[in-house]
Design a protein around this motif. Structure first.
Motif, PDB file in Angstrom:
ATOM      1  N   UNK A  66      75.035  43.559  93.249  1.00  0.00           N
ATOM      2  CA  UNK A  66      75.962  42.606  92.649  1.00  0.00           C
ATOM      3  C   UNK A  66      75.935  41.244  93.327  1.00  0.00           C
ATOM      4  N   UNK A  67      75.725  41.204  94.633  1.00  0.00           N
ATOM      5  CA  UNK A  67      75.849  39.941  95.366  1.00  0.00           C
ATOM      6  C   UNK A  67      74.522  39.450  95.945  1.00  0.00           C
ATOM      7  N   UNK A  68      73.942  40.199  96.858  1.00  0.00           N
ATOM      8  CA  UNK A  68      72.738  39.724  97.542  1.00  0.00           C
ATOM      9  C   UNK A  68      71.571  39.505  96.582  1.00  0.00           C
ATOM     10  N   UNK A  69      71.388  40.412  95.621  1.00  0.00           N
ATOM     11  CA  UNK A  69      70.254  40.312  94.710  1.00  0.00           C
ATOM     12  C   UNK A  69      70.632  39.765  93.340  1.00  0.00           C
ATOM     13  N   UNK A  70      71.843  39.216  93.227  1.00  0.00           N
ATOM     14  CA  UNK A  70      72.307  38.542  92.002  1.00  0.00           C
ATOM     15  C   UNK A  70      72.016  39.352  90.739  1.00  0.00           C
ATOM     16  N   UNK A  87      67.940  53.015 108.754  1.00  0.00           N
ATOM     17  CA  UNK A  87      69.359  52.746 108.489  1.00  0.00           C
ATOM     18  C   UNK A  87      69.475  51.546 107.570  1.00  0.00           C
ATOM     19  N   UNK A  88      70.337  51.658 106.568  1.00  0.00           N
ATOM     20  CA  UNK A  88      70.688  50.504 105.753  1.00  0.00           C
ATOM     21  C   UNK A  88      71.925  49.873 106.379  1.00  0.00           C
ATOM     22  N   UNK A  89      71.879  48.567 106.611  1.00  0.00           N
ATOM     23  CA  UNK A  89      72.954  47.905 107.326  1.00  0.00           C
ATOM     24  C   UNK A  89      73.753  46.935 106.485  1.00  0.00           C
ATOM     25  N   UNK A  90      74.666  46.274 107.171  1.00  0.00           N
ATOM     26  CA  UNK A  90      75.571  45.349 106.493  1.00  0.00           C
ATOM     27  C   UNK A  90      74.886  44.064 106.052  1.00  0.00           C
ATOM     28  N   UNK A  91      73.638  43.838 106.464  1.00  0.00           N
ATOM     29  CA  UNK A  91      72.907  42.684 105.948  1.00  0.00           C
ATOM     30  C   UNK A  91      72.706  42.810 104.437  1.00  0.00           C
ATOM     31  N   UNK A  92      72.821  44.016 103.895  1.00  0.00           N
ATOM     32  CA  UNK A  92      72.757  44.183 102.435  1.00  0.00           C
ATOM     33  C   UNK A  92      73.973  43.561 101.753  1.00  0.00           C
ATOM     34  N   UNK A  93      75.010  43.259 102.521  1.00  0.00           N
ATOM     35  CA  UNK A  93      76.228  42.681 101.972  1.00  0.00           C
ATOM     36  C   UNK A  93      76.207  41.154 101.980  1.00  0.00           C
ATOM     37  N   UNK A  94      75.092  40.555 102.392  1.00  0.00           N
ATOM     38  CA  UNK A  94      74.986  39.086 102.408  1.00  0.00           C
ATOM     39  C   UNK A  94      75.345  38.520 101.045  1.00  0.00           C
ATOM     40  N   UNK A  95      76.202  37.514 101.034  1.00  0.00           N
ATOM     41  CA  UNK A  95      76.623  36.872  99.794  1.00  0.00           C
ATOM     42  C   UNK A  95      77.869  37.486  99.177  1.00  0.00           C
ATOM     43  N   UNK A  96      78.344  38.596  99.722  1.00  0.00           N
ATOM     44  CA  UNK A  96      79.550  39.249  99.194  1.00  0.00           C
ATOM     45  C   UNK A  96      80.799  38.547  99.721  1.00  0.00           C
TER      46      UNK A  96
END
Length: 159
Positions: free
Chosen positions: A11-15, A35-44
């Motif tokens: 929804x946010x990082x990959x528009x 590990x998948x981290x909180x960098x996936x939340x960039x732009x949220x």
């Protein structure tokens, strides 16, 4: 479960670009993710990040330090429904154009297809007998509220 991180990433990082997200998560990683981290939340929105992480941050990390018995370079594993339980995977996620299919290899069950527009704060049960979305409000009310777009998505390119 990493489902909330994946929903926010889409929804946010990959528009809302499922292909860009797939390139980042699958194609651009030589072997796989540790590990998948909180960098996936960039732009949220910050309040959403806090709601999902409690304010904690951790980086995504790939499987970079693998050593094979014969010394050859590690290769990407192909996980199938038949061998997932042997590999001790707890959850699998299939990125589909209309949502994320959740799979529980440990329980030999395919779960729901979670719509990409689902609010990431939605409570998801992890027992197949109860695989329905439950909102943080009244039980049984799925939330399908898209988050606002914020910022530009970083580019994800094939190597």
């Amino acid at each position: 479960m990493k489902l909330p991180l994946l929903l926010v990433a889409y929804q946010c990082r990959f528009a809302r670009d499922e292909q860009a997200m797939a390139r980042h998560l699958i194609d651009d990683v030589p072997v796989g993710w540790e590990e998948l981290g909180t960098d996936l939340l960039d732009g949220a929105p910050p309040e959403l990040v806090t709601a999902l992480t409690g304010g904690q941050e951790w980086p995504s990390s790939t499987l970079d330090n693998l050593v094979t018995p014969d010394g050859s370079p590690p290769a990407r594993m192909t996980v199938t429904h038949e061998d997932a339980a042997e590999q001790d995977f707890q959850w699998g996620y299939v990125l589909r154009p209309d949502g994320i299919e959740v799979i529980s290899p440990a329980q030999d069950a395919t779960g729901p297809l979670v719509d990409w527009n689902t609010d990431p704060r939605t409570i998801h049960t992890n027992h197949p007998d109860h695989w329905t979305l439950r909102a943080t409000g009244p039980v049984g009310t799925p939330v399908h509220t898209p988050l606002p777009r914020t910022g530009a998505a970083p580019s994800a390119r094939r190597r």
